[in-house]
Enzyme design. Structure first.
Site, short mmCIF file in Angstrom:
data_model
loop_
_atom_site.label_atom_id
_atom_site.label_comp_id
_atom_site.label_asym_id
_atom_site.label_seq_id
_atom_site.Cartn_x
_atom_site.Cartn_y
_atom_site.Cartn_z
N ASP A 1 13.20 32.28 -10.27
CA ASP A 1 13.83 31.92 -8.99
C ASP A 1 13.47 32.94 -7.91
OD1 ASP A 1 15.02 29.94 -10.46
OD2 ASP A 1 17.04 30.81 -10.44
N GLU B 1 14.23 30.24 -2.03
CA GLU B 1 13.67 29.67 -3.25
C GLU B 1 13.24 28.22 -3.01
OE1 GLU B 1 16.55 29.75 -6.44
OE2 GLU B 1 15.39 28.25 -7.54
N ASP C 1 9.34 27.39 -3.37
CA ASP C 1 8.97 26.40 -4.38
C ASP C 1 7.99 25.40 -3.77
OD1 ASP C 1 9.62 24.65 -6.88
OD2 ASP C 1 10.12 23.37 -5.17
N GLU D 1 9.89 32.52 -6.66
CA GLU D 1 9.78 31.46 -5.65
C GLU D 1 10.34 31.92 -4.31
OE1 GLU D 1 9.79 27.40 -8.33
OE2 GLU D 1 11.68 28.09 -7.47
#
Lengths: 218, 218
Positions: A108, A37, A41, A111
């Site tokens: 989450d 994640e 991101d 990502e």
């Protein structure tokens, strides 16, 4: 579902494994999707930055920053992940989470999936995947551009809906060299939920409202 | 200086042009380096995320996030840009800026340069450039890893230096399904400067201290 054939399947499985069902693989390290994640991101932020940079050649960086944060907001990514059917794929232990925390599982995992695609296929592939398969079909940039991102009105609406009192109190007022610096607190039912310091009262209120929204998870 | 031959020179010139000397190219749009800075910041964040992800396979995302923010901090990027000799390249109008603002010109230009390299040469080239030419020679990741980034002690030191009282007050205590949620406020001379909500009192204090540092611009 993703429109391509994954290479390293274990990365994709990992992307959908919430920490509530992860196992320790080494002291203090769990095989959950959190590291992916972190990576995803960053890659997503970079791809969206380029898309907006090229789509809006005459807008300044303030505009680009704000629009990007709307696109990658938890709320927007949650909706996106639900549309993509991620709710059926995520492994998690529902007893460990209350419903508000369950909500962000989806974003989450989205990502984390981006992180998995990046490690499996590289940047250029991930960029094409995100642009052609995700952004073009599922993200309405021009609508998001219009979306209210005024934290003050968002906070006031939330308080009305939840029957709470809200006030903005000016608590500080410093004379700077050439300007005044204002400190404003956003109080909800008398409790300080956010504070902002700015060169105008209006902007200090906006900042206090933004912090309060953050603290309340709105 | 960069170790490669630039393609589109105008991009690199733009990267070093501060808004104080930029001209309007369209209504409200200036040919300054700010848009490139937006893009470069994102690309840099992504490259550093991958470097750390691979360098620390057994650290969690909290560690990775913290270390990345040290590497890309304005302070660190300013130093890096100075080492690279950017102070001789940036075009700006010194009358428009006070000395504290001049400091961040360097880091801003570094990010803008990353944006220029990305547009000129693509992601993989930018990644190799950053890894081999910048990070390996100029960024001491392991030293940064040890650097104090403890907001609580930073805040306490600042208060001692400025003769201010500081306290951390527990103001909320919610029972969740299986966990307790603590709310802590950081008060300086009795004024709330930051608030944190977390599943442990210690982490709530850390968060409150971080917010207070942010509000105080420490």
């Amino acid at each position: 579902m993703l429109g391509f054939v994954p290479g390293n399947l274990s990365l994709y499985k990992l992307a959908f494994r919430h920490k509530s069902v992860a196992q320790n693989i080494k002291k203090g390290v769990k095989n959950s999707n959190e590291r992916l994640e972190f990576l995803g991101d960053a890659v997503l932020g970079s791809v969206v930055a380029e898309v907006l940079f090229k789509l809006y050649p005459y807008e300044d960086e303030g505009f680009l920053t704000e629009l990007r944060s709307k696109i990658v907001s938890r709320n927007n990514l949650n909706q996106l992940a639900r549309k993509l059917g991620f709710d059926k794929l995520i492994e998690y232990d529902s007893r460990m989470l209350n419903s508000s925390r369950q909500g962000s599982l989806l974003g989450d995992a989205f990502e984390a999936l981006v992180g998995a695609v990046y490690l499996d296929k590289g940047y250029d592939f991930t960029r094409s995947f995100l642009v052609n398969h995700i952004i073009k079909s599922h993200v309405d940039i021009h609508t998001l551009e219009q979306t209210e991102s005024n934290f003050k009105s968002k906070l006031i609406e939330w308080c009305q809906r939840h029957g709470k009192d809200i006030s903005f109190d000016l608590v500080g007022n410093e004379e700077g060299e050439s300007m005044k610096l204002f400190t404003v607190q956003a109080l909800i039912d008398g409790e300080v939920m956010g504070q902002g310091k700015e060169f105008s009262k209006k902007n200090a209120e906006k900042l206090a409202a933004e912090k309060a929204c953050e603290n309340l998870g709105i």
